[in-house]
Design a protein around this motif. Structure first.
Motif, PDB file in Angstrom:
ATOM      1  N   PRO A 198      -3.887  -4.246 -12.258  1.00  0.00           N
ATOM      2  CA  PRO A 198      -3.903  -3.963 -13.706  1.00  0.00           C
ATOM      3  C   PRO A 198      -3.250  -2.620 -14.013  1.00  0.00           C
ATOM      4  O   PRO A 198      -3.220  -1.717 -13.173  1.00  0.00           O
ATOM      5  CB  PRO A 198      -5.396  -3.940 -14.045  1.00  0.00           C
ATOM      6  CG  PRO A 198      -6.074  -3.595 -12.766  1.00  0.00           C
ATOM      7  CD  PRO A 198      -5.220  -4.185 -11.666  1.00  0.00           C
ATOM      8  N   LEU A 199      -2.742  -2.501 -15.226  1.00  0.00           N
ATOM      9  CA  LEU A 199      -2.209  -1.223 -15.692  1.00  0.00           C
ATOM     10  C   LEU A 199      -3.352  -0.224 -15.804  1.00  0.00           C
ATOM     11  O   LEU A 199      -4.464  -0.584 -16.211  1.00  0.00           O
ATOM     12  CB  LEU A 199      -1.545  -1.385 -17.056  1.00  0.00           C
ATOM     13  CG  LEU A 199      -0.265  -2.218 -17.091  1.00  0.00           C
ATOM     14  CD1 LEU A 199       0.211  -2.384 -18.527  1.00  0.00           C
ATOM     15  CD2 LEU A 199       0.809  -1.570 -16.247  1.00  0.00           C
ATOM     16  N   ARG A 212      -5.277   2.574 -17.616  1.00  0.00           N
ATOM     17  CA  ARG A 212      -5.411   3.018 -19.006  1.00  0.00           C
ATOM     18  C   ARG A 212      -6.539   4.038 -19.158  1.00  0.00           C
ATOM     19  O   ARG A 212      -7.219   4.082 -20.163  1.00  0.00           O
ATOM     20  CB  ARG A 212      -5.644   1.834 -19.929  1.00  0.00           C
ATOM     21  CG  ARG A 212      -4.501   0.842 -19.934  1.00  0.00           C
ATOM     22  CD  ARG A 212      -4.620  -0.123 -21.082  1.00  0.00           C
ATOM     23  NE  ARG A 212      -3.705  -1.224 -20.963  1.00  0.00           N
ATOM     24  CZ  ARG A 212      -2.433  -1.205 -21.365  1.00  0.00           C
ATOM     25  NH1 ARG A 212      -1.933  -0.119 -21.871  1.00  0.00           N
ATOM     26  NH2 ARG A 212      -1.671  -2.260 -21.231  1.00  0.00           N
ATOM     27  N   ALA A 227       2.790  -6.267 -13.168  1.00  0.00           N
ATOM     28  CA  ALA A 227       1.377  -5.859 -13.304  1.00  0.00           C
ATOM     29  C   ALA A 227       0.612  -6.875 -14.155  1.00  0.00           C
ATOM     30  O   ALA A 227       1.190  -7.578 -14.986  1.00  0.00           O
ATOM     31  CB  ALA A 227       1.279  -4.484 -13.913  1.00  0.00           C
ATOM     32  N   MET A 228      -0.680  -6.912 -13.913  1.00  0.00           N
ATOM     33  CA  MET A 228      -1.559  -7.768 -14.732  1.00  0.00           C
ATOM     34  C   MET A 228      -1.905  -7.023 -16.009  1.00  0.00           C
ATOM     35  O   MET A 228      -2.133  -5.825 -15.980  1.00  0.00           O
ATOM     36  CB  MET A 228      -2.878  -8.054 -13.998  1.00  0.00           C
ATOM     37  CG  MET A 228      -2.823  -9.134 -12.993  1.00  0.00           C
ATOM     38  SD  MET A 228      -4.431  -9.411 -12.188  1.00  0.00           S
ATOM     39  CE  MET A 228      -5.638  -9.011 -13.390  1.00  0.00           C
ATOM     40  N   PRO A 229      -1.963  -7.721 -17.136  1.00  0.00           N
ATOM     41  CA  PRO A 229      -2.443  -7.049 -18.341  1.00  0.00           C
ATOM     42  C   PRO A 229      -3.927  -6.701 -18.159  1.00  0.00           C
ATOM     43  O   PRO A 229      -4.651  -7.411 -17.493  1.00  0.00           O
ATOM     44  CB  PRO A 229      -2.260  -8.093 -19.444  1.00  0.00           C
ATOM     45  CG  PRO A 229      -2.019  -9.394 -18.752  1.00  0.00           C
ATOM     46  CD  PRO A 229      -1.607  -9.094 -17.338  1.00  0.00           C
ATOM     47  N   SER A 230      -4.334  -5.588 -18.740  1.00  0.00           N
ATOM     48  CA  SER A 230      -5.740  -5.196 -18.583  1.00  0.00           C
ATOM     49  C   SER A 230      -6.584  -5.749 -19.705  1.00  0.00           C
ATOM     50  O   SER A 230      -6.132  -6.234 -20.678  1.00  0.00           O
ATOM     51  CB  SER A 230      -5.857  -3.688 -18.535  1.00  0.00           C
ATOM     52  OG  SER A 230      -5.339  -3.102 -19.684  1.00  0.00           O
TER      53      SER A 230
END
Length: 177
Positions: A113-114, A116, A174-177
């Motif tokens: 995941p990104l 953040r 990347a996977m979206p968070s």
């Protein structure tokens, strides 16, 4: 007799250079971690230019100060030194926040995941804020304004490419968070 401020500035630039070496050590370790987990590198073509540019910042600042006899102007120098220290703090906050995902290269591990949190709560690329601030401020600690301008303009062009490559890689891998 040579002004003590020239030697102190040279020492400061050498310390920043040692910090860069520490970053490269961390980056190499993180790259091995990423590649062992299927990491994909993007934008290899601009990396050598980035290395040359950042090395040029350090060498250019010292050369300009010594060869052009740039003065230490206390009001400018001390405020720029504070900005350099703040940029270093932001850079290491970014490195600590990203952990093994931080790198000087654009290497993305598919499916992660990104991030953040930390400074990434506020900006998508806070490390580049640190790079821009330091690239302007470090030479100006001792009035090396030519180096500050040349680095800032060249870095703007390089970061435009780098951020585009990084955003594309993150969006793709990347996977979206």
């Amino acid at each position: 007799m040579t002004d003590l401020s020239l030697w102190l500035f040279t020492g400061l630039v050498l310390l920043v250079g040692l910090e860069r070496v520490a970053e490269l050590v961390v980056s190499k370790r993180h790259a091995a971690w990423a590649f062992s987990r299927g990491g994909v590198e993007r934008g290899q073509g601009h990396y050598p230019a980035m290395v040359v540019l950042h090395t040029g910042l350090l060498a250019g600042a010292v050369a300009e100060v010594w060869l052009a006899d740039r003065p230490f102007v206390p009001a400018l120098g001390w405020s720029m030194l504070a900005l350099v220290v703040a940029a270093q703090a932001l850079r290491w906050w970014c490195i600590a926040t990203l952990g093994t995902q931080w790198n000087t290269r654009v290497i993305v591990v598919p499916g992660l995941p990104l991030v953040r949190r930390g400074p990434y709560r506020f900006l998508p690329h806070p490390n580049y804020v640190a790079v821009v601030a330091e690239g302007l401020a470090l030479p100006l600690v001792h009035s090396a304004w030519v180096t500050a301008i040349v680095f800032t303009v060249a870095n703007a062009a390089l970061l435009t490419r780098r951020i585009r490559v990084e955003n594309d890689a993150l969006q793709e891998l990347a996977m979206p968070s």
